[in-house]
Design a protein around this motif. Structure first.
Motif, mmCIF file in Angstrom:
data_model
loop_
_atom_site.group_PDB
_atom_site.id
_atom_site.type_symbol
_atom_site.label_atom_id
_atom_site.label_comp_id
_atom_site.label_asym_id
_atom_site.label_seq_id
_atom_site.Cartn_x
_atom_site.Cartn_y
_atom_site.Cartn_z
ATOM 1 N N HIS A 68 0.824 -1.209 0.094
ATOM 2 C CA HIS A 68 0.119 -0.075 -0.060
ATOM 3 C C HIS A 68 0.966 1.377 0.020
ATOM 4 C CE1 HIS A 68 -3.662 2.367 0.860
ATOM 5 N NE2 HIS A 68 -3.031 3.009 1.582
ATOM 6 N N ALA A 69 2.033 1.126 0.975
ATOM 7 C CA ALA A 69 2.819 2.418 0.831
ATOM 8 C C ALA A 69 3.548 2.589 -0.384
ATOM 9 C CB ALA A 69 3.689 2.095 2.006
ATOM 10 N N LEU A 70 3.876 1.575 -1.400
ATOM 11 C CA LEU A 70 4.327 1.901 -2.533
ATOM 12 C C LEU A 70 3.522 2.901 -3.478
ATOM 13 C CD1 LEU A 70 5.247 -1.734 -3.983
ATOM 14 C CD2 LEU A 70 6.717 0.184 -3.655
ATOM 15 N N LYS A 71 2.515 3.094 -3.223
ATOM 16 C CA LYS A 71 1.500 4.223 -3.712
ATOM 17 C C LYS A 71 1.834 5.466 -3.319
ATOM 18 C CE LYS A 71 -1.634 0.621 -5.284
ATOM 19 N NZ LYS A 71 -2.803 -0.042 -4.808
ATOM 20 N N ASP A 72 2.602 5.549 -2.258
ATOM 21 C CA ASP A 72 2.915 7.161 -1.754
ATOM 22 C C ASP A 72 3.418 7.953 -2.704
ATOM 23 O OD1 ASP A 72 3.078 8.233 1.342
ATOM 24 O OD2 ASP A 72 4.646 8.933 -0.213
ATOM 25 N N PRO A 73 3.124 9.109 -2.817
ATOM 26 C CA PRO A 73 3.762 9.998 -3.878
ATOM 27 C C PRO A 73 5.338 10.298 -3.459
ATOM 28 C CG PRO A 73 1.863 11.471 -2.692
ATOM 29 C CD PRO A 73 1.928 9.692 -2.249
ATOM 30 N N ASP A 74 5.530 10.072 -2.397
ATOM 31 C CA ASP A 74 6.905 10.394 -1.800
ATOM 32 C C ASP A 74 7.908 9.432 -2.216
ATOM 33 O OD1 ASP A 74 9.460 10.971 -0.387
ATOM 34 O OD2 ASP A 74 8.661 11.508 1.430
ATOM 35 N N ILE A 75 9.059 9.889 -3.242
ATOM 36 C CA ILE A 75 9.915 9.054 -3.912
ATOM 37 C C ILE A 75 10.766 8.209 -2.706
ATOM 38 C CG2 ILE A 75 11.701 10.728 -4.316
ATOM 39 C CD1 ILE A 75 10.567 7.772 -6.844
ATOM 40 N N ASP A 76 11.108 8.880 -1.738
ATOM 41 C CA ASP A 76 11.823 8.503 -0.613
ATOM 42 C C ASP A 76 11.097 7.227 0.011
ATOM 43 O OD1 ASP A 76 13.823 10.276 -1.058
ATOM 44 O OD2 ASP A 76 13.040 11.722 0.683
ATOM 45 N N VAL A 77 9.764 7.447 0.156
ATOM 46 C CA VAL A 77 9.050 6.341 0.697
ATOM 47 C C VAL A 77 9.078 5.161 -0.165
ATOM 48 C CG1 VAL A 77 6.691 5.686 1.400
ATOM 49 C CG2 VAL A 77 7.709 7.630 2.297
ATOM 50 N N GLN A 78 8.714 5.436 -1.544
ATOM 51 C CA GLN A 78 8.752 4.450 -2.423
ATOM 52 C C GLN A 78 9.992 3.564 -2.486
ATOM 53 O OE1 GLN A 78 7.607 5.872 -6.126
ATOM 54 N NE2 GLN A 78 5.729 7.072 -5.593
ATOM 55 N N ASP A 79 11.286 4.432 -2.461
ATOM 56 C CA ASP A 79 12.397 3.865 -2.357
ATOM 57 C C ASP A 79 12.520 2.831 -1.194
ATOM 58 O OD1 ASP A 79 15.308 3.459 -3.688
ATOM 59 O OD2 ASP A 79 15.814 4.727 -1.623
ATOM 60 N N LEU A 80 12.447 3.309 -0.226
ATOM 61 C CA LEU A 80 12.634 2.347 1.105
ATOM 62 C C LEU A 80 11.709 1.287 1.107
ATOM 63 C CD1 LEU A 80 12.577 5.417 3.755
ATOM 64 C CD2 LEU A 80 14.606 3.836 3.235
ATOM 65 N N VAL A 81 10.405 1.735 0.515
ATOM 66 C CA VAL A 81 9.550 0.317 0.668
ATOM 67 C C VAL A 81 10.304 -0.903 -0.488
ATOM 68 C CG1 VAL A 81 7.231 -0.364 -0.388
ATOM 69 C CG2 VAL A 81 7.328 1.522 1.150
ATOM 70 N N CYS A 82 10.728 -0.415 -1.427
ATOM 71 C CA CYS A 82 11.100 -1.327 -2.368
ATOM 72 C C CYS A 82 12.358 -2.077 -1.878
ATOM 73 C CB CYS A 82 11.787 -0.573 -3.679
ATOM 74 S SG CYS A 82 10.365 -0.133 -4.755
ATOM 75 N N THR A 83 13.224 -1.427 -1.149
ATOM 76 C CA THR A 83 14.523 -1.887 -0.363
ATOM 77 C C THR A 83 13.714 -2.736 0.603
ATOM 78 O OG1 THR A 83 15.697 0.046 -0.563
ATOM 79 C CG2 THR A 83 16.448 -1.270 1.065
ATOM 80 N N VAL A 84 12.902 -2.600 1.482
ATOM 81 C CA VAL A 84 12.315 -3.790 2.340
ATOM 82 C C VAL A 84 11.430 -4.676 1.843
ATOM 83 C CG1 VAL A 84 10.724 -3.879 4.241
ATOM 84 C CG2 VAL A 84 11.833 -1.687 4.263
ATOM 85 N N LEU A 85 10.943 -4.637 0.698
ATOM 86 C CA LEU A 85 10.332 -5.737 -0.111
ATOM 87 C C LEU A 85 11.226 -6.793 -0.594
ATOM 88 C CD1 LEU A 85 7.276 -3.956 -1.808
ATOM 89 C CD2 LEU A 85 7.326 -5.616 0.257
ATOM 90 N N VAL A 86 12.576 -6.254 -0.886
ATOM 91 C CA VAL A 86 13.491 -6.826 -1.400
ATOM 92 C C VAL A 86 14.318 -7.740 -0.544
ATOM 93 C CG1 VAL A 86 16.063 -6.828 -2.519
ATOM 94 C CG2 VAL A 86 14.176 -5.471 -3.580
#
Length: 82
Positions: A47-65
């Motif tokens: 759900h947080a991947l849809k956040d407009p903040d690119i920093d949030v998206q980047d951190l979420v991707c890192t956690v999912l990996v």
């Protein structure tokens, strides 16, 4: 659901809120916590991947990996729904 799981749900929501709304240091700490939680954090992370903040998206991707294979089915389903 066990009593401990019920108690953790609000705490996980709090950490997800910190990931999305904190300063950079708070976001990074929240990401570390969620990576440690592992698979139970995946729905909130997706759900947080849809956040407009690119920093949030980047951190979420890192956690999912970091979580790896357990994140894949929900991630694929989410991508198919969009």
């Amino acid at each position: 659901m066990m009593r401990d799981e019920k108690r953790q749900l609000p705490e996980m929501r709090d950490v997800l809120t910190q990931l999305r709304n904190g300063d950079r240091a708070v976001k990074e700490h929240a990401a570390e916590v969620l990576a440690g939680v592992g698979e139970p954090a995946v729905p909130g992370l997706i759900h947080a991947l849809k956040d407009p903040d690119i920093d949030v998206q980047d951190l979420v991707c890192t956690v999912l990996v970091h979580i790896g294979t357990p994140a894949v089915p929900l991630l694929v389903r989410s991508l198919q729904e969009d």
